[in-house]
Motif scaffolding. Structure first.
Motif, mmCIF file in Angstrom:
data_model
loop_
_atom_site.group_PDB
_atom_site.id
_atom_site.type_symbol
_atom_site.label_atom_id
_atom_site.label_comp_id
_atom_site.label_asym_id
_atom_site.label_seq_id
_atom_site.Cartn_x
_atom_site.Cartn_y
_atom_site.Cartn_z
ATOM 1 N N ARG A 1 -2.738 4.021 0.700
ATOM 2 C CA ARG A 1 -2.167 2.751 1.166
ATOM 3 C C ARG A 1 -3.174 1.608 1.043
ATOM 4 O O ARG A 1 -2.805 0.486 0.694
ATOM 5 C CB ARG A 1 -1.680 2.902 2.614
ATOM 6 N N ILE A 2 -4.437 1.880 1.339
ATOM 7 C CA ILE A 2 -5.469 0.844 1.184
ATOM 8 C C ILE A 2 -5.527 0.383 -0.277
ATOM 9 O O ILE A 2 -5.546 -0.828 -0.560
ATOM 10 C CB ILE A 2 -6.843 1.375 1.637
ATOM 11 N N MET A 3 -5.585 1.329 -1.194
ATOM 12 C CA MET A 3 -5.735 0.962 -2.601
ATOM 13 C C MET A 3 -4.516 0.226 -3.119
ATOM 14 O O MET A 3 -4.638 -0.715 -3.910
ATOM 15 C CB MET A 3 -6.015 2.213 -3.433
ATOM 16 N N ARG A 4 -3.330 0.626 -2.687
ATOM 17 C CA ARG A 4 -2.119 -0.064 -3.144
ATOM 18 C C ARG A 4 -1.959 -1.423 -2.479
ATOM 19 O O ARG A 4 -1.710 -2.433 -3.149
ATOM 20 C CB ARG A 4 -0.890 0.805 -2.845
ATOM 21 N N ASP A 5 -2.124 -1.457 -1.148
ATOM 22 C CA ASP A 5 -1.748 -2.659 -0.413
ATOM 23 C C ASP A 5 -2.869 -3.696 -0.330
ATOM 24 O O ASP A 5 -2.609 -4.898 -0.414
ATOM 25 C CB ASP A 5 -1.293 -2.297 1.005
ATOM 26 N N GLU A 6 -4.133 -3.256 -0.173
ATOM 27 C CA GLU A 6 -5.227 -4.232 -0.080
ATOM 28 C C GLU A 6 -5.737 -4.640 -1.446
ATOM 29 O O GLU A 6 -6.011 -5.821 -1.683
ATOM 30 C CB GLU A 6 -6.389 -3.681 0.749
ATOM 31 N N PHE A 7 -5.879 -3.667 -2.345
ATOM 32 C CA PHE A 7 -6.515 -3.960 -3.633
ATOM 33 C C PHE A 7 -5.537 -4.072 -4.796
ATOM 34 O O PHE A 7 -5.942 -4.395 -5.907
ATOM 35 C CB PHE A 7 -7.578 -2.891 -3.948
ATOM 36 N N GLY A 8 -4.270 -3.811 -4.563
ATOM 37 C CA GLY A 8 -3.263 -3.967 -5.617
ATOM 38 C C GLY A 8 -3.435 -3.000 -6.772
ATOM 39 O O GLY A 8 -3.077 -3.322 -7.913
ATOM 40 N N ALA A 9 -3.967 -1.812 -6.501
ATOM 41 C CA ALA A 9 -4.149 -0.820 -7.562
ATOM 42 C C ALA A 9 -2.788 -0.302 -8.026
ATOM 43 O O ALA A 9 -1.962 0.121 -7.210
ATOM 44 C CB ALA A 9 -5.005 0.331 -7.051
ATOM 45 N N HIS A 10 -2.568 -0.318 -9.321
ATOM 46 C CA HIS A 10 -1.297 0.157 -9.883
ATOM 47 C C HIS A 10 -1.418 1.548 -10.485
ATOM 48 O O HIS A 10 -0.456 2.313 -10.492
ATOM 49 C CB HIS A 10 -0.794 -0.820 -10.943
ATOM 50 N N ASP A 11 -2.594 1.871 -11.013
ATOM 51 C CA ASP A 11 -2.800 3.195 -11.598
ATOM 52 C C ASP A 11 -2.738 4.242 -10.487
ATOM 53 O O ASP A 11 -3.498 4.164 -9.521
ATOM 54 C CB ASP A 11 -4.170 3.238 -12.288
ATOM 55 N N PRO A 12 -1.846 5.230 -10.595
ATOM 56 C CA PRO A 12 -1.785 6.266 -9.543
ATOM 57 C C PRO A 12 -3.129 6.930 -9.293
ATOM 58 O O PRO A 12 -3.434 7.302 -8.154
ATOM 59 C CB PRO A 12 -0.763 7.265 -10.103
ATOM 60 N N LYS A 13 -3.967 7.053 -10.322
ATOM 61 C CA LYS A 13 -5.266 7.698 -10.137
ATOM 62 C C LYS A 13 -6.186 6.867 -9.252
ATOM 63 O O LYS A 13 -7.101 7.406 -8.626
ATOM 64 C CB LYS A 13 -5.917 7.966 -11.493
ATOM 65 N N SER A 14 -5.950 5.558 -9.192
ATOM 66 C CA SER A 14 -6.736 4.705 -8.301
ATOM 67 C C SER A 14 -6.361 4.947 -6.848
ATOM 68 O O SER A 14 -7.162 4.689 -5.937
ATOM 69 C CB SER A 14 -6.516 3.230 -8.635
ATOM 70 N N GLN A 15 -5.152 5.414 -6.619
ATOM 71 C CA GLN A 15 -4.657 5.619 -5.256
ATOM 72 C C GLN A 15 -4.939 7.029 -4.741
ATOM 73 O O GLN A 15 -4.786 7.297 -3.554
ATOM 74 C CB GLN A 15 -3.145 5.370 -5.221
ATOM 75 N N MET A 16 -5.359 7.923 -5.620
ATOM 76 C CA MET A 16 -5.562 9.320 -5.244
ATOM 77 C C MET A 16 -6.946 9.520 -4.629
ATOM 78 O O MET A 16 -7.952 9.151 -5.229
ATOM 79 C CB MET A 16 -5.449 10.225 -6.473
ATOM 80 N N LEU A 17 -6.998 10.112 -3.455
ATOM 81 C CA LEU A 17 -8.269 10.479 -2.840
ATOM 82 C C LEU A 17 -8.622 11.887 -3.325
ATOM 83 O O LEU A 17 -8.046 12.880 -2.886
ATOM 84 C CB LEU A 17 -8.165 10.426 -1.314
#
Length: 529
Positions: free
Chosen positions: A280-296
């Motif tokens: 949620r941080i990566m999607r909502d704060e940083f606007g990451a679109h690549d699913p790999k950017s959102q994966m911990l």
């Protein structure tokens, strides 16, 4: 009959029985999703371990490069999938083995690496395009990564074929470990330079492993471990974005490093909550679109702090439970501690048994047969939600202090962890927290144990090795490349290319770190709370 109230390691309440009412209004589509899909509560891959097991990455390194090389070969022969390098304290602090500050510490808690010659010997006979290597190094992370790349180039292995991780998490050093060199701001700049360098030169390399493990070893609760680790990660992402990088260009190579304790249910909940928060941080704060950017994505190590010197064989049982927690929590790679690590460096037999523990879980149990088997559990889903909420509250407190770096400078995280460590110590002393063999079920007389010992002559041999290196290299070339490095550090260009040339010219780790200290200064605890 009254039942004594129970609570988790984080102080969250644990009920005797969980039923449907615990998840009233709970939406599995929002809270869980599918495995391999946002918010990744159930794991970052659709099939998790049903296709292949996690990476079994045993942490090793002691004495000389040659001795550590022999241990790596043993682990690979025993079926290990990846290597994880422990460096000695002088290397971690950016000092050569012949520096006054290194006296008495060479080769003791890891391998001594002073120059490219040591790195070459460390990986002699190990094809670097066939193994994944993790290096537990922080302040001088760039140096050790470049030495690894240089040795790979000598083997004919290009950077795009190298896989592994460099820990490179200096913020947690100010919080929990203390092996920092430079002040926070130039340290963050160095982290961003590593991100940028690896994107073009080492595209498959994990550029950072943001570590909660060491905070946990210092006494952090699971909630603190998640909150402070993710707050540090946010600081790294902000630094890279401020340096002009797009989040989806570097975020897929960010990884994490957590502990696995014996409190299995809370640990499983912790890993699931951390994945959900990060997505949620990566999607909502940083606007990451690549699913790999959102994966911990994370590596796990079983809890060294829970090992006991008393009745050390009991640690085999502890490590098995901890490893099971990591696997049920969806780890990508795992190190299982050897049962004798509370006493000394692991023996070869103990290290092999630790690896065998993972292999039993992977190949003899049905745990890998299905993805996230705890999904929908009244108890685990409730604990996941409660741990997530508590971690987010603590992250908000860090943010309210100006973010991770400002909070570190105020001493906030360190104070919170020390308070929790004191609480744990008091509970153990009072017998409220049972530690088998320590405050309950003790033996009148412990069985003798013969630990592995490091040869004290190692330091003298490393000094002689350095003397030969300095006598046989081109001193003019070394000084020229170090001057180039100082110029880069004083300006805004990426420091890794000139650093690589200095190391190629056989400048030592201590000399390269010394050149950067001249420009950036050193960090001292006096500047902190």
């Amino acid at each position: 009959m009254t039942t004594r109230a129970r609570s988790t390691e984080s102080g969250l309440p644990v009920r005797s029985v969980y039923g449907p009412e615990a998840l009233a209004g709970w939406d599995p589509a929002d809270r869980l999703g599918a495995p391999g899909a946002y918010p990744y509560t159930r794991g970052i891959h659709p099939d998790m371990y049903t296709g292949r097991p996690w990476t079994m990455r045993q942490y090793a390194g002691f004495g000389t490069a040659a001795e550590s090389n022999a241990r790596y070969r043993q682990l690979i022969a025993a079926g290990g999938h990846g290597l994880s390098v422990a460096f000695d304290l002088p290397t971690q602090m950016g000092y050569d083995s012949d520096a006054p500050q290194a006296a008495g510490e060479v080769g003791k808690v890891g391998v001594a690496v002073d120059s490219i010659e040591d790195m070459r010997e460390l990986f002699d006979g190990i094809p670097l395009d066939e193994v994944s290597t993790s290096m537990t190094i922080n302040a001088p992370a760039a140096l050790l990564l470049l030495l690894y790349q240089l040795v790979a180039e000598e083997q004919g292995v290009p950077g795009e074929r190298l896989t592994g991780t460099v820990q490179n998490d200096v913020l947690k050093e100010y919080i929990a470990r203390g092996t920092y060199i430079f002040p926070p701001q130039p340290s963050l700049r160095l982290t961003a330079d590593i991100f940028a360098y690896c994107r073009s030169e080492l595209p498959r390399w994990n550029t950072i492993s943001v570590s909660g493990y060491h905070m946990a070893e210092a006494g952090a609760s699971p909630v603190q471990e998640v909150a402070f680790t993710l707050a540090d990660a946010v600081a790294y992402v902000r630094t890279a974005v401020a340096a002009g990088m797009h989040v989806d260009d570097f975020a897929p190579r960010i990884s994490f490093f957590f502990v696995a304790r014996t409190t299995l249910l809370e640990e499983v909940a912790k890993f699931r909550a951390a994945r959900r928060i990060w997505a949620r941080i990566m999607r909502d704060e940083f606007g990451a679109h690549d699913p790999k950017s959102q994966m911990l994505r994370f590596h796990t190590q079983t809890a060294g702090v829970q090992l006991t010197a008393q009745q050390p064989e009991v640690n085999l049982a502890r490590v098995t439970v901890q490893a099971l927690a990591a696997v049920l929590g969806g780890t990508q790679s795992l190190h299982t501690n050897s049962y004798d690590e509370a006493i000394a460096l692991p023996t070869e037999k103990a290290a092999r048994l630790a690896l065998r523990t993972q292999q039993v879980l992977a190949y003899e149990t049905d745990v890998p047969a299905t993805v996230d088997p705890f999904a929908g559990s009244y108890a685990v889903e409730t604990l996941t939600d409660e741990l997530e909420f508590a971690a987010l509250e603590l992250m908000d407190e860090v943010e309210g202090r100006g973010g991770a770096v400002a909070a570190i400078e105020q001493g906030f995280q360190k104070d919170e962890i020390e308070r929790n460590a004191y609480r744990i110590a008091q509970e153990t002393d009072r017998g409220e927290r049972i530690v088998v063999g320590v405050n309950r079920f003790r033996l009148d007389e412990e069985e003798p144990y013969e630990p592995l010992r490091v040869d004290p002559a190692i330091e003298a041999r490393q000094r002689e090795r350095l003397a030969r290196l300095r006598a046989g290299r081109d001193a003019t070339a070394v000084e020229r490349t170090l001057t180039d490095l100082r110029t880069a550090a004083a300006g805004t260009q990426n420091v890794l290319p000139p650093m690589k040339e200095a190391l190629r010219a056989r400048a030592t780790v201590g000399e390269v770190c010394g050149a950067l200290r001249e420009v950036w200064g050193s960090h001292t605890p006096s500047g902190m709370h």
